[in-house]
Structures are given as C-alpha cells and as structure tokens.
Write an enzyme that holds these catalytic residues in place. Structure first.
Site, PDB file in Angstrom:
ATOM      1  N   ASP A  85     -14.659 -26.629 -24.941  1.00 27.41           N
ATOM      2  CA  ASP A  85     -13.857 -25.360 -25.413  1.00 27.41           C
ATOM      3  C   ASP A  85     -12.365 -25.623 -24.948  1.00 27.41           C
ATOM      4  O   ASP A  85     -11.822 -26.566 -24.798  1.00 27.41           O
ATOM      5  CB  ASP A  85     -14.372 -24.431 -24.087  1.00 27.41           C
ATOM      6  CG  ASP A  85     -14.205 -23.005 -24.467  1.00 27.41           C
ATOM      7  OD1 ASP A  85     -13.529 -22.608 -25.367  1.00 27.41           O
ATOM      8  OD2 ASP A  85     -14.871 -22.103 -23.940  1.00 27.41           O
TER       9      ASP A  85
HETATM   10  C1  BGC Z   1     -13.513 -19.379 -25.573  1.00 20.48           C
HETATM   11  C2  BGC Z   1     -14.705 -19.970 -26.669  1.00 20.48           C
HETATM   12  C3  BGC Z   1     -13.839 -19.579 -28.046  1.00 20.48           C
HETATM   13  C4  BGC Z   1     -12.630 -20.682 -27.963  1.00 20.48           C
HETATM   14  C5  BGC Z   1     -11.747 -20.614 -29.333  1.00 20.48           C
HETATM   15  C6  BGC Z   1     -12.164 -20.120 -25.550  1.00 20.48           C
HETATM   16  O1  BGC Z   1     -11.252 -19.548 -24.891  1.00 20.48           O
HETATM   17  O2  BGC Z   1     -13.889 -19.780 -24.453  1.00 20.48           O
HETATM   18  O3  BGC Z   1     -15.576 -19.017 -26.680  1.00 20.48           O
HETATM   19  O4  BGC Z   1     -14.599 -20.289 -29.054  1.00 20.48           O
HETATM   20  O5  BGC Z   1     -11.743 -20.155 -26.942  1.00 20.48           O
HETATM   21  O6  BGC Z   1     -11.165 -19.507 -29.565  1.00 20.48           O
END
Ligand code: BGC
Length: 745
Positions: A284
């Site tokens: 993530d």
């Molecule tokens: C979130 C994810 C997301 C990623 C990209 C993160 O902060 O937890 O769910 O896919 O950002 O935007």
C-alpha cells in the site's frame, strides 16, 4: 558500424530478435528472455511505483526527476495518471528507455470511473451479484478506454466496526456474501480476461485483516486469532484470487505483531504458497517505508529487505526498493533470485495485458470518447443505485408516495448537493463536468406530477451548529403533505483515514429532524452516509427511513424511483447497525457464549449490557419492501447426509402485497456442537426472488460439505459429524422457518 554505437544498439537488436521469436514463445519464455537482458537497476525499476506528478505532458527535462527515471527504466508503474492523453504521454517516455518496457498504469477505480456507481458497501446491500459484476464491468470499460490498466479494487476487507471509515469500500461484515461479491467484482473488472482492451486488472486489497483495526481507528494494529483470520478475514481474498485477480495489495496494519507488508506468513506461506498465487503483490502507499514507524525494521534498507523477502513485489511510493535494493543484492542480504522472482511476476502481467505487443493499446481516443458517453452506463448506474437503497422503516405504508401529492417539502443539506453523491473514491477526470450527476432535487422534481408544488429549504449544514435555517424549514413543512428530509454525512466523512468515534448524524441535523417531526407533517428521511450511523430518535419517530448511502451519478433518479414506487426497494443490510458506539463491534455471526441472554429482560449474570439492549438497531440481512413476503412449506430432501453427499431444502415464498418486487431469501446454518465453538448462525446461501403480487415461487438450496465446513484449531478446513440447524429468513433475526438435520460419518 562503430563499436560504441554497436554496443548501444545491441539490446535493441536483441529486443527485435526477441520480438520476432515472440510469436512462438510462451509468456514465461518471453519474460525469461527479457529478464536476461536487464541490468539489476532495470529490474529494481520494475518493482518501483510512483504517483503521477502532474507534468506528464510537455518536454522531458532533466530536472523532472520522475520523467528522467522513467526514461532510465527505473519505474515499473505509475498510479493516478488521469485520462488517455496523459497515459499516452507517460508511455511515450517509457518507450525512450533502453529496453522499452511499458509502464503499468494503476488507479483507484473503486466504484466507477466517469460514471460513478454507489459506494461498494451500498452495492453489497443489493445482494445482486449480476448487477455488482455489471457495475464493475462498466467501470472497467470506461477506465480501460481512459488508459488505465489496473484498478486497486476490489477492497474485500470484512467490516464489523462502523467507526472505521473504510467500511464504505467493502461488502460489509459477512464472509460468505463478501466472498461472492469479491469474485463478482473481479469478474467484472477483468471481463474476458487480461489482454482484452476493455479489461482492467484487479488488485484485491488490503491483505490482510485491515478491517479489524483496534478501536476502528484507521491504520491501527490488528491482533486476532489464527482461526478468526482463516475463517472470517481471509476467504474473500481467496475467492478473489480464485476468480483470477491478477494482483494483491498489502495492508497498512501490523497483524499479530508483524506489519502485513513484511509478513512472510501472509505473503509467502499463505498467498504464494498454500494458495499458489501467481500474480504480483504491491505494497500500500508508502507501507514498505512505514515499517520503520511500526518498529519492525531500522531503516529504508531494512524495510526493503524485509518487504521483498516477505513477498511484496512492488513498492508503492515509499522509494525504499529503488533506493536500497541494489546494494542489498550486492551485499548478499537479498538474493538476486528473490528480485528476479518479483520482476518476473510484474513482467508476466505486462505481457498478459498485451503491453509488449502494443504499449499504447489502451490509448484510443475514439474508444475513450465512446466509452465515456455510453448512455447504457447511466442506466446501469441507476439500476445499481436503486437496488442499493435500504428501506429501514415504513410506518403505515407511507411509502411509496403518490406522484400527485399537492405539496412536498424537500428539506435538508443534501437535497441539492451534487458532488456529495459521488462518495469517497470518485475519479476526478480532467475536462469532465461533475454536473452530469443527477441531484436528489432534480430526480424528485422530474418524478412528481405537474400539479405538485415542491418546496425547498436547506434547514442546516451537514456539520456545524447553525440553526438559523430551522424556522424556514419548519414553515414549509407545515404547508406540506409530506416532508422528505435528506441528511447524513459529507462524502469525505467516511473513507480512508476517516474513522469516527461518534456515529451520530453530524451537526444539528437530528435536531432539525426533531423540529420537523413536531409539525405533525409526516417525515420521510433519506440518510446519506458511508457507514452505519446511530440515529435512535429518528428510528423511533420518523414515518419512514431510506438509507441511501452514496449512490453515485444517478443518485437523484434512484431516490425518486424508490420514493414514488417506480422501484420497490429490495436491499438488505450487509452490516449490522448498532444502537450505540458501545455495542461495537457488533455482527450477527457471534458465538453463543456460556451465558447467553435470551432477550432484553434476561440480564442477570448474562452476556448482556446493563444499560443497553443486546440487539442492534437493525440487524444484518434486514431491509423492507413495499410488499410483505410470506414463507412456507420448508422440506428437506433428507434428514441425514454424509460429507460426500448433499441435502436440498425447498420452501415457497409468496408476495402477499400489492407491489411486484424482489425478496432476498436467506439461508443460515448452525453447527450445534463443534470441536471449536461455532457461531449462532452463518449465512450459507441466498436467493433474490422476483415475485408479482400474489405470486408464489419455490426456492431450493443445496447444502453440501462446503456449507458445513469450518476451520479447526489448526486452521485446517474440516467437517464434523453431528446435528445442524437450518434457518430460512428475511434477515438474520427474522427467521421464518427452521429444520434440523444430521451429518453422519
Ligand atoms: C489506500 C489504498 C489505495 C492507495 C492508492 C492508499 O492510501 O490505502 O487503498 O489503493 O492509497 O491510492
């Protein structure tokens, strides 16, 4: 040819040769030949993902760091690149790198791209797998035409704590239903499969147990038993992977003391080992580097080593891989083979997507134009939206409203809101005017008769303490035959990093509702929110309540369809609604305990609260429609079954009302005695049955080994002989029919 220029042309010549041979070669062979041409730096580049920095077009200049890195082959993927033009520009830059390895473009296409669908939690309340799959399909058609290769969805985290703002992204609290929805969304996104130009690769997230953050506080730690992990939190991931999800995203949390991004047990043992997952794992955002904060590694190099060895293949935005992996490999701290394995996984997906055959195959302006303006997409969004609205209360059948009412007062801060309807994860497309969203005001205005007078007052803001609009709201309420009151959260009050400790309606909205109720005019409430809220006063006093969540582009039309009976609501809650924050976590498939309370009169040394009901406000599976449905004639095909056999349960459902509609018939099972205690009931089947007024249909469920199995103490899936209770109901509490049967050795 000059020696130096021969040397620089060599990789390119090899690529051409490799390309010529490619037609005959399988993807693994093509990946291997490419891997042999790559330097360690280029390999690490494939594992590095950046976000778009907003300068994708225009000349590439040495001071634009990201573009320079793309040209040097140091970037494998970019997220948040919006629009086909922009992706094309980035891809053109990648085509100037030595090996011309195409970039992979990722985007959070969570509930729609241009056409916004209801938030995923709302969609799940439809219990309509076909409609959910269609919603994901539409999103994929639009996104892939806009240059997106890869969506960071579906989010399949089980949500049992409405304080956690990210429950809006999932499919609710239930593992069985959540698994089916996970698979439906993957099928929708990936369509006919990676390689077709209207498919986007799915990324099932967040692996794992992210939804169980302590106290419902986002990013917080998770500590849970092995058995709960296997039984409740992992199955939706497995279901998504079995449906073909190409990638997995790790979660931010630590699980039982080990951050998920550096968790070899989760990634190597379970995902890539036991489940044999062949795709790749992306961290993530920044979660590789965040292991330093967790305190499980000491610096960026340690974080990179830990994450890569654990099985995280791509580093989203933490820059730990790109900054440190080369040295780690040179020092022998990370085997070159571990890097190769990660790169192989990433390249395989790029080949499967067809990007090596044509890196611009997702950049077709005509297709983008068509996909973003297809009227069928709005129809799908309207269908999905009205199927997502849950009717919680309907005193004396006040709904549906007659279209010919004389005067309707439409009150509240959300009546004329435009963008709020989009929910948290909307995609802000350049050049797309968000006014194509149908507001509630527009939807209702279009539905009522010409002779109806529609009055409006805002009443108050979503937030804050300003009551100055109350008087005007009360004044128009007094003049009206009915008040429709639209209140709730702002769309950014639920979502990532939007945990709340207080789940009441924000600001003075509930107070406004109480003032309107005092007028004596019936009040129909629309509650717009991304999570279950607590609204006990309204639940008792309002004439009718529709939980509309965030419904997307067609919100206004969908709301009007339900309010005026053009659609008979059929949605059922997929998350329990608590009576107070003190009841959380609250879910239907709990254990019985040694001292179960039989009801609210039974508190003395019982597993109960001294100051609160043991029952939630609205239970899992609950939702009303405009027609009552009756259940009868339950018959089992046998009273005993063996693990290799099955039993059929047949019953009839009748529409006893005046409106055609759909009922979600739910099957729950209880294993009465187990080597580990079993929940009081578990959803093991459901059917959404469409019935005309007066019509009766027969419904059959098949119970087999899978329906009866569970994880034992050692996380092995087993079935144990013994007695089972079978329950058929209209919700997890409203059980209409029961039978028992036995599993014999
Ligand atoms: C979130 C994810 C997301 C990623 C990209 C993160 O902060 O937890 O769910 O896919 O950002 O935007």
């Amino acid at each position: 040819m000059h020696r130096a220029s021969l040397r620089s042309a060599l990789p390119f010549l090899l690529l051409i040769l490799a390309g010529a041979a490619a037609a005959q070669n399988t993807i693994p062979q093509r990946v291997d030949s490419l891997l042999r041409l790559m330097t360690l730096e280029e390999k690490i580049g494939q594992l590095n993902q950046y976000t778009d920095n907003g300068v994708a077009t225009g000349p590439v200049t040495p001071d634009n760091e990201k573009e320079r890195q793309v040209m040097q082959g140091k970037v494998g993927s970019i997220l948040n690149v919006l629009g086909m033009e922009r992706t094309r520009a980035w891809q053109a830059i990648a085509m100037r790198s030595r090996l011309r390895i195409p970039l992979l473009f990722g985007q959070d296409v969570v509930h729609g791209y241009k056409t916004t669908f209801p938030i995923p939690l709302a969609e799940s309340c439809s219990w309509d797998l076909e409609a959910i799959e269609r919603a994901a399909r539409v999103a994929a058609v639009e996104a892939s035409a806009g240059g997106v290769h890869w969506t960071f969805a579906p989010m399949v985290d089980i949500g049992r704590d409405p304080r956690w703002g990210r429950v809006m992204e999932g499919a609710g609290e239930d593992t069985y239903l959540g698994s089916l929805i996970a698979a439906a969304r993957v099928r929708g996104f990936q369509g006919r499969g990676l390689g077709s130009t209207d498919a986007v690769m799915a990324c099932v997230k967040h692996y794992a147990a992210y939804g169980a953050a302590v106290g419902g506080r986002d990013y917080n730690s998770v500590d849970m038993s092995e058995r709960m992990l296997w039984e409740t939190y992992l199955p939706p991931f497995k279901a998504a992977i079995d449906a073909g999800a190409g990638t997995v995203m790790t979660s931010f949390n630590d699980l039982n003391g080990v951050p998920a991004t550096g968790n070899a047990y989760l990634l190597r043992d379970i995902l890539k080992g036991r489940w044999n997952f062949g795709g790749f794992v992306v961290s993530d955002w920044g979660s590789v580097g965040e292991m330093i904060n967790h305190g499980s590694v000491k610096d960026a190099a340690d974080a990179a080593r830990s994450a890569l060895l654990a099985g995280t293949d791509m580093d989203m935005e933490s820059r730990c891989y790109t900054g440190t992996l080369a040295r780690l490999v040179a020092d022998g701290a990370v085997p070159a083979a571990a890097v190769d394995d990660a790169v192989r996984r990433v390249l395989t997906k790029k080949f499967e997507l067809g990007l090596f055959d044509d890196p611009f195959r997702f950049c077709d302006p005509a297709r983008e134009e068509r996909a973003l303006n297809d009227p069928a997409h709005a129809d799908a969004a309207r269908d999905m939206a009205r199927k997502s609205i849950v009717l919680l209360k309907n005193d004396r059948g006040i709904l549906p409203l007659a279209k010919g009412l004389k005067t309707v007062a439409f009150i509240g801060p959300l009546v004329k809101e435009v963008k709020q309807n989009k929910g948290f994860w909307d995609v802000e497309l350049p050049g797309v005017d968000s006014n194509f969203i149908v507001t509630q005001w527009e939807g209702v205005s279009a539905a009522v008769s010409r002779s109806t007078t529609l009055l409006y007052a805002k009443g108050c803001d979503i937030d804050g303490t300003d009551r100055s609009g109350f008087a005007e709201a009360v004044r128009i309420a007094k003049k009206a035959d009915v008040v429709i009151l639209s209140i709730g959260e702002r769309r950014d009050m639920s979502g990532e990093a939007k945990s709340r400790s207080d789940l009441s309606l924000p600001g003075v909205q509930e107070e406004l509702a109480m003032e309107l109720l005092k007028t004596g005019t019936p009040v129909v409430v629309l509650i717009n929110a991304g999570r279950p809220l607590v609204f006990n006063g309204l639940a008792e006093k309002a004439s009718a309540i529709l939980y509309t969540w965030w419904l997307g582009s067609e919100a206004g039309n969908a709301v009007a369809d339900v309010l005026f009976g053009d659609y008979n609501p059929s949605a059922k809650l997929t998350m329990t609604f608590p009576r107070s924050v003190g009841q959380i976590p609250v879910y239907y498939d709990h254990y019985n305990t040694g001292r179960p309370a039989t009801g609210d009169g039974d508190r003395f040394y019982r597993s109960a609260y001294t100051d609160l009901s043991i029952h939630p406000r609205y239970e899992f599976g609950y939702g009303l429609g405009y027609s009552p449905f009756t259940y009868g004639g339950l018959q089992l095909s046998a009273r005993t079954m063996t693990a290799g056999g099955s039993i059929r349960a047949t019953l009839t459902v009748t529409n006893a009302g005046r409106y055609a509609g759909e009922e979600v018939v739910q099957l729950y099972l209880r294993d009465l005695v187990g080597s580990v205690v079993r929940p009081v009931k578990e959803l093991r089947g459901f059917r959404k049955v469409r019935l005309a007024p007066g019509e009766t249909k027969s419904v059959t469920f098949t119970i087999d080994r899978e329906s009866l199995s569970f994880y034992d103490r050692t996380a092995r899936r087993v079935v144990e002989p013994g007695e089972f209770e079978l329950m058929i109901g209209a919700s997890s509490r409203d059980i209409r029919l029961k039978e028992r049967f036995e599993l014999v050795p």
